[in-house]
Design an enzyme around this catalytic site. Structure first.
Site, PDB file in Angstrom:
ATOM      1  N   CYS A  78     -63.939 -19.626 -31.505  1.00  0.00           N
ATOM      2  CA  CYS A  78     -62.712 -18.922 -31.159  1.00  0.00           C
ATOM      3  C   CYS A  78     -62.738 -18.479 -29.687  1.00  0.00           C
ATOM      4  O   CYS A  78     -62.635 -19.318 -28.803  1.00  0.00           O
ATOM      5  CB  CYS A  78     -62.489 -17.744 -32.114  1.00  0.00           C
ATOM      6  SG  CYS A  78     -60.774 -17.169 -32.144  1.00  0.00           S
ATOM      7  N   HIS A 170     -62.775 -20.265 -37.728  1.00  0.00           N
ATOM      8  CA  HIS A 170     -63.950 -19.459 -38.085  1.00  0.00           C
ATOM      9  C   HIS A 170     -64.681 -20.097 -39.267  1.00  0.00           C
ATOM     10  O   HIS A 170     -64.243 -19.987 -40.414  1.00  0.00           O
ATOM     11  CB  HIS A 170     -63.528 -18.031 -38.438  1.00  0.00           C
ATOM     12  CG  HIS A 170     -63.080 -17.239 -37.249  1.00  0.00           C
ATOM     13  ND1 HIS A 170     -63.949 -16.503 -36.474  1.00  0.00           N
ATOM     14  CD2 HIS A 170     -61.854 -17.102 -36.683  1.00  0.00           C
ATOM     15  CE1 HIS A 170     -63.283 -15.931 -35.490  1.00  0.00           C
ATOM     16  NE2 HIS A 170     -62.007 -16.278 -35.588  1.00  0.00           N
ATOM     17  N   GLU A 172     -67.439 -19.149 -40.548  1.00  0.00           N
ATOM     18  CA  GLU A 172     -68.236 -18.163 -41.277  1.00  0.00           C
ATOM     19  C   GLU A 172     -67.500 -17.515 -42.439  1.00  0.00           C
ATOM     20  O   GLU A 172     -68.127 -16.897 -43.311  1.00  0.00           O
ATOM     21  CB  GLU A 172     -68.748 -17.087 -40.316  1.00  0.00           C
ATOM     22  CG  GLU A 172     -67.682 -16.177 -39.719  1.00  0.00           C
ATOM     23  CD  GLU A 172     -67.017 -16.721 -38.466  1.00  0.00           C
ATOM     24  OE1 GLU A 172     -66.359 -15.954 -37.752  1.00  0.00           O
ATOM     25  OE2 GLU A 172     -67.147 -17.943 -38.213  1.00  0.00           O
TER      26      GLU A 172
END
Length: 512
Positions: A78, A170, A172
């Protein structure tokens, strides 16, 4: 020990990146972006986190990329991806429509190692206001979405001898369905990590380090009965044996029988631990006090006084052991600069300085779930390892209003029945935290043919992962009916039981 370094630019997801990498049995550390560490052989790769900043803001955090590009594989997530693109001459601008939420990643080139075993169309999670309109020379896009043409890029081989990747999404978060595969590809295949960081490995490394660090000196440590302090003490004991002196304080605000139970468990584990009965001392100091913050301060002050007394009684102890864990360490260091601290993670104020004690924190690089994994490997009893979190002030903040020994005993009986029933119904391990609260009100009831005017208790049970947010637990009606009936029938002085269905936020887990 090989590791991945995550440079933190203030993203709310940074800790989650670290947790996901550690789930791959690879050790990683989070470092504020402005705290450069010298490159060592143990470092296998770098990750640049997201950030609430826009790279176009004058005050946005910058980073000396020349120090790491080409030295180790690099992944920008990001803001990190936008920072790399902007630094090398790409065009990054505020998006016309901020992309937030689920998106479909469309893969352009499946041959790249970063995209191994990734579907050509896969769901990812976006959260960014800037977008990369044009990549710098020497970079190419590997994937995009319907909204943006550059969602994943890499540097060409002639730009950097080692891989440089940037992703706008993202990996994660759970909403990125193949997020763990992206991270696995980067950490294991691209960075070449061996995935050998296990609880057993951690214990071996830590025990060796503690022996070298402490030598023949002695350590003093206050135990709480909770997971963190217990695992930390067990690691220290394995490293230095009877050079560790522990004490466990009964402040009169523990659960029913907890002082004797936990003290017995500690001694069976071989710890050199002393029990300190300070009930009357705490009750006297709290007499007539109703304000929650004042109660907390009194309890905290008394703990410090007792620690001072124990430290004076053991002047040969030169180290202070603490159960600090990694989130505490991270939160004590601000990404906004060395002058800003979010909170201090030392739980005994200025004691180390006053007594010239050196601090040792065996768990300072572990997350909560990792602490439990290490504790299990150490053979710590399940009744301690799997305990629900319990507040430091204990029942002192679960008795609303002033505290008396009689109220404590009343609440202890209620709490014991509640916890016993949760275990009986197989619900204890499904709940993150449970407890009972004694209200400072009485209500009318009928027992037999007699009118009663007795106290009300609240039952609280929540599900959470870290305590920052919590959802009330959907306990079965038959369980609630049984536990309510049992409390009213067994505990003289209680005639009404209610169940708290508030979430956090807006409510807190504890009532005070």
């Amino acid at each position: 020990m090989e590791k991945i370094i995550i440079f933190d630019f203030g993203s709310q997801y940074t800790q989650l990146i670290a947790r996901r990498i550690r789930e791959l049995s690879v050790y990683c550390e989070i470092v504020p972006y402005h705290q450069w560490q010298e490159l060592t052989d143990e470092v296998r790769g770098f990750i640049l986190s997201g950030s609430p900043w826009s790279v176009k803001q004058p005050e946005a955090p910058r980073f000396p990329l020349e120090r790491i590009v080409g030295k180790r594989p690099l992944l920008g997530i990001c803001y990190g991806a936008q920072l790399i693109a902007d630094h090398y001459g790409g065009i990054v601008a505020r998006a016309e429509n901020r992309e937030y939420g689920k998106a479909t990643l469309i893969v352009y080139d499946s041959s790249d190692l970063f995209l191994r075993n990734i579907s050509t169309h896969t769901q990812v999670w976006m959260s960014h206001g800037d977008t990369i309109l044009q990549l710098p020379p020497g970079f190419r896009a590997l994937a995009g979405t319907k909204s943006i043409s550059v969602a994943l890029y890499r540097a060409e081989d002639n730009f950097s001898p080692l891989p440089v990747y940037g992703i706008q999404f993202h990996p994660e978060v759970s909403h990125t369905l193949e997020g763990s595969t992206f991270l696995k590809n980067f950490v294991l295949d691209i960075c070449g990590c061996k995935a050998d960081w296990t609880p057993a490995h951690y214990i071996e490394e830590t025990v060796n380090t503690l022996r070298q660090q402490i030598g023949s000196e002695k350590v003093i440590m206050a135990l709480s009965g909770g997971v963190d302090s217990t695992v930390a003490a067990t690691l220290l004991h394995r490293a230095i044996g009877d050079q560790l002196f522990c004490f466990f304080v009964d402040n009169g605000l523990l659960r029913k029988g907890e002082f004797e139970t936990v003290l017995g468990a500690y001694r069976r584990m071989g710890l050199h631990v002393e029990g300190v009965n300070a009930r009357d001392r705490f009750y006297a100091a709290l007499r007539g006090v109703s304000d929650p913050e004042t109660k907390r301060k009194i309890i905290g002050r008394l703990f410090i006084e007792i620690f001072e007394e124990e430290a004076r009684a053991h002047p040969d102890c030169h180290w202070l052991g603490q159960g600090t864990i990694y989130p505490d360490v991270i939160e004590s260091t601000s990404v906004h600069g060395p002058s800003v601290t979010i909170k201090s993670h030392h739980n005994v104020g200025g004691l180390p300085e006053r007594f010239k004690l050196k601090i040792v924190e065996p768990l300072r690089m572990l997350f909560k779930d990792e602490v439990r994994h290490v504790g299990k490997e150490l053979g710590i009893p399940a009744e301690i390892l799997n305990r629900h979190p319990f507040p430091g002030p204990g029942l002192g903040i679960r008795i609303l209003g002033d505290i008396t020994p009689e109220k404590v005993q009343l609440l202890q009986e209620v709490d014991a029945i509640y916890i016993e029933k949760l275990k009986e119904y197989g619900l204890y391990d499904q709940v993150w935290q449970a407890g009972a609260i004694l209200l400072p009100i009485q209500s009318v009831g009928v027992m037999g043919d007699e009118r009663t005017y007795e106290r009300t208790v609240v039952l609280r049970a929540v599900n959470s992962t870290d305590g920052m947010t919590a959802e009330w637990s959907r306990l079965p009606y038959e369980f609630l009916a049984d536990v309510s009936s049992t409390i009213v029938n067994r505990v003289k002085g209680i005639n009404r039981v209610v169940y708290d269905i508030s979430t956090k936020p807006p409510a807190t887990i504890e009532w005070e």
